[in-house]
Scaffold this motif. Structure first.
Motif, PDB file in Angstrom:
ATOM      1  N   MET A  13     109.644 -22.105  -1.879  1.00 14.65           N
ATOM      2  CA  MET A  13     108.454 -21.361  -1.460  1.00 14.65           C
ATOM      3  C   MET A  13     107.737 -20.766  -2.675  1.00 14.65           C
ATOM      4  O   MET A  13     108.371 -20.334  -3.645  1.00 14.65           O
ATOM      5  CB  MET A  13     108.848 -20.250  -0.484  1.00 14.65           C
ATOM      6  N   TYR A  15     105.390 -17.692  -4.073  1.00 19.34           N
ATOM      7  CA  TYR A  15     105.081 -16.298  -3.751  1.00 19.34           C
ATOM      8  C   TYR A  15     103.925 -15.840  -4.645  1.00 19.34           C
ATOM      9  O   TYR A  15     103.967 -16.014  -5.864  1.00 19.34           O
ATOM     10  CB  TYR A  15     106.309 -15.403  -3.931  1.00 19.34           C
ATOM     11  N   PRO A  26     104.644 -14.789   0.620  1.00 22.81           N
ATOM     12  CA  PRO A  26     104.786 -16.247   0.600  1.00 22.81           C
ATOM     13  C   PRO A  26     103.422 -16.893   0.814  1.00 22.81           C
ATOM     14  O   PRO A  26     102.567 -16.336   1.502  1.00 22.81           O
ATOM     15  CB  PRO A  26     105.731 -16.525   1.771  1.00 22.81           C
ATOM     16  N   ILE A  57     109.729 -18.184   4.243  1.00 23.72           N
ATOM     17  CA  ILE A  57     108.654 -17.359   4.811  1.00 23.72           C
ATOM     18  C   ILE A  57     109.235 -15.975   5.073  1.00 23.72           C
ATOM     19  O   ILE A  57     110.009 -15.773   6.006  1.00 23.72           O
ATOM     20  CB  ILE A  57     108.082 -17.982   6.091  1.00 23.72           C
ATOM     21  N   VAL A 308     104.859 -25.549   5.630  1.00 17.32           N
ATOM     22  CA  VAL A 308     105.498 -25.324   4.332  1.00 17.32           C
ATOM     23  C   VAL A 308     105.407 -26.589   3.472  1.00 17.32           C
ATOM     24  O   VAL A 308     105.231 -26.519   2.248  1.00 17.32           O
ATOM     25  CB  VAL A 308     106.959 -24.869   4.524  1.00 17.32           C
TER      26      VAL A 308
END
Length: 329
Positions: A13, A15, A26, A57, A308
């Motif tokens: 992910m 950020y 996120p 997330i 995602v």
């Protein structure tokens, strides 16, 4: 067996820092506006929240009136926290809002200090929390002085009921004025939540400049234009789609032949990029780094996984951006 979060949840992910604050969000956040209310299947919602957290997330966005019935999304999320996510509370950013109609009488909506403080107290009780990470004023109040509304946000932070405050649906000049008041009070606005998508670009006409100048981040809702920027309506409105249901936010008349033609061409471009249209639409709002996070809704786990996945191909060529503009103009 109790829930154990994925040990690799932070590895893929992205950020992003929210404005000039210390808060990082996120790139994809999960909103509980639809499909998490009392009329919805609790286990499905729980599966989506678990999967979202496993994918990195960390931000879950609610409001006092999310449901239906109003308030029930917070109740459901509070139950999920208690059953599964309580050990991870300090890794999560939980937000809620107040501004729309919530209960009868003169203190049940808008922007008075009476309403905002009472509403957050109710939200915290529903979720079983001592504080939220972000508390938003959900919409401007034309009748309450802006100073009162902003002083309520400042008070809430000083009471320890929220760590950060934000605005939603505020226009550029309202945002500038609210930010000035909050800075003077010592509780700066760290985030703004506006609508934004390829088909809805109003924030480019002034708001994004104000946010940059004031050091405020942004988390955009409806980045998929209520589902239009997906492959859902390529062949028109189907009986099981949101547009065919009771939703007042997306109606069959929104899905015109012209819209379907544009979406079809965008879908072709997404395919050339090796993406689904929904993934390209999310990558587009995040392009250039001016948007902190794209706020998605979901009705099933696979939609969260797709969202995602958009981060795997988030860059655009100048030709691709020009083609998107040509298709939509």
């Amino acid at each position: 067996m109790s829930y154990q979060a994925n040990n690799e949840r932070y590895e893929s992910m992205t950020y992003n820092r929210s404005g000039k604050s210390g808060l990082k969000l996120p790139a994809i956040s999960l909103g509980l506006w639809h499909n998490f209310g009392g009329i919805d299947t609790y286990e499905n919602g729980k599966s989506m929240v678990r999967r979202a957290f496993d994918l990195g997330i960390t931000h879950f966005d609610l409001a006092n009136n999310y449901g239906p019935p109003a308030g029930s999304a917070e109740v459901s999320f509070g139950r999920m926290l208690q059953e599964d996510l309580a050990p991870y509370r300090d890794e999560m950013v939980i937000s809620t809002k107040a501004g729309y109609y919530m209960w009868p009488g003169p203190y049940g909506e808008w922007g008075s200090k009476k309403y905002l403080v009472s509403s957050l107290d109710q939200s915290l009780k529903r979720m079983g929390l001592d504080y939220v990470d972000i508390f938003y004023h959900h919409r401007p109040d034309p009748d309450t002085p802006l100073e009162e509304t902003m002083s309520a946000l400042d008070l809430i932070v000083r009471q320890g009921k929220a760590l950060y405050v934000g605005l939603s649906n505020y226009r550029p000049e309202e945002t500038r004025q609210a930010s000035k008041i909050l800075k003077e009070l010592g509780t700066p606005c760290v985030i703004h939540q506006p609508s934004y998508s390829m088909m809805n670009r109003w924030i480019e006409e002034g708001l994004q400049d104000v946010l940059d100048e004031e050091g405020i981040g942004s988390i955009v809702f409806s980045p998929l234009q209520k589902g239009i920027l997906t492959d859902r309506y390529l062949h028109g409105v189907t009986p099981d789609s949101r547009a065919a249901g009771p939703s007042v936010f997306l109606r069959p008349e929104d899905i015109t032949d012209e819209v379907i033609s544009k979406v079809s061409r965008l879908n072709d471009l997404a395919a050339e990029r090796g993406q689904k249209l929904s993934q390209m639409a999310l990558a587009w709002v995040l392009r250039g780094g001016r948007v902190t996070s794209a706020l998605i809704g979901a009705s099933k786990v696979s939609q969260i996984e797709d969202a995602v996945g958009a981060l795997n191909n988030a860059e655009f060529t100048a030709d691709e951006l020009k083609l998107i503009n040509d298709i939509l103009n």
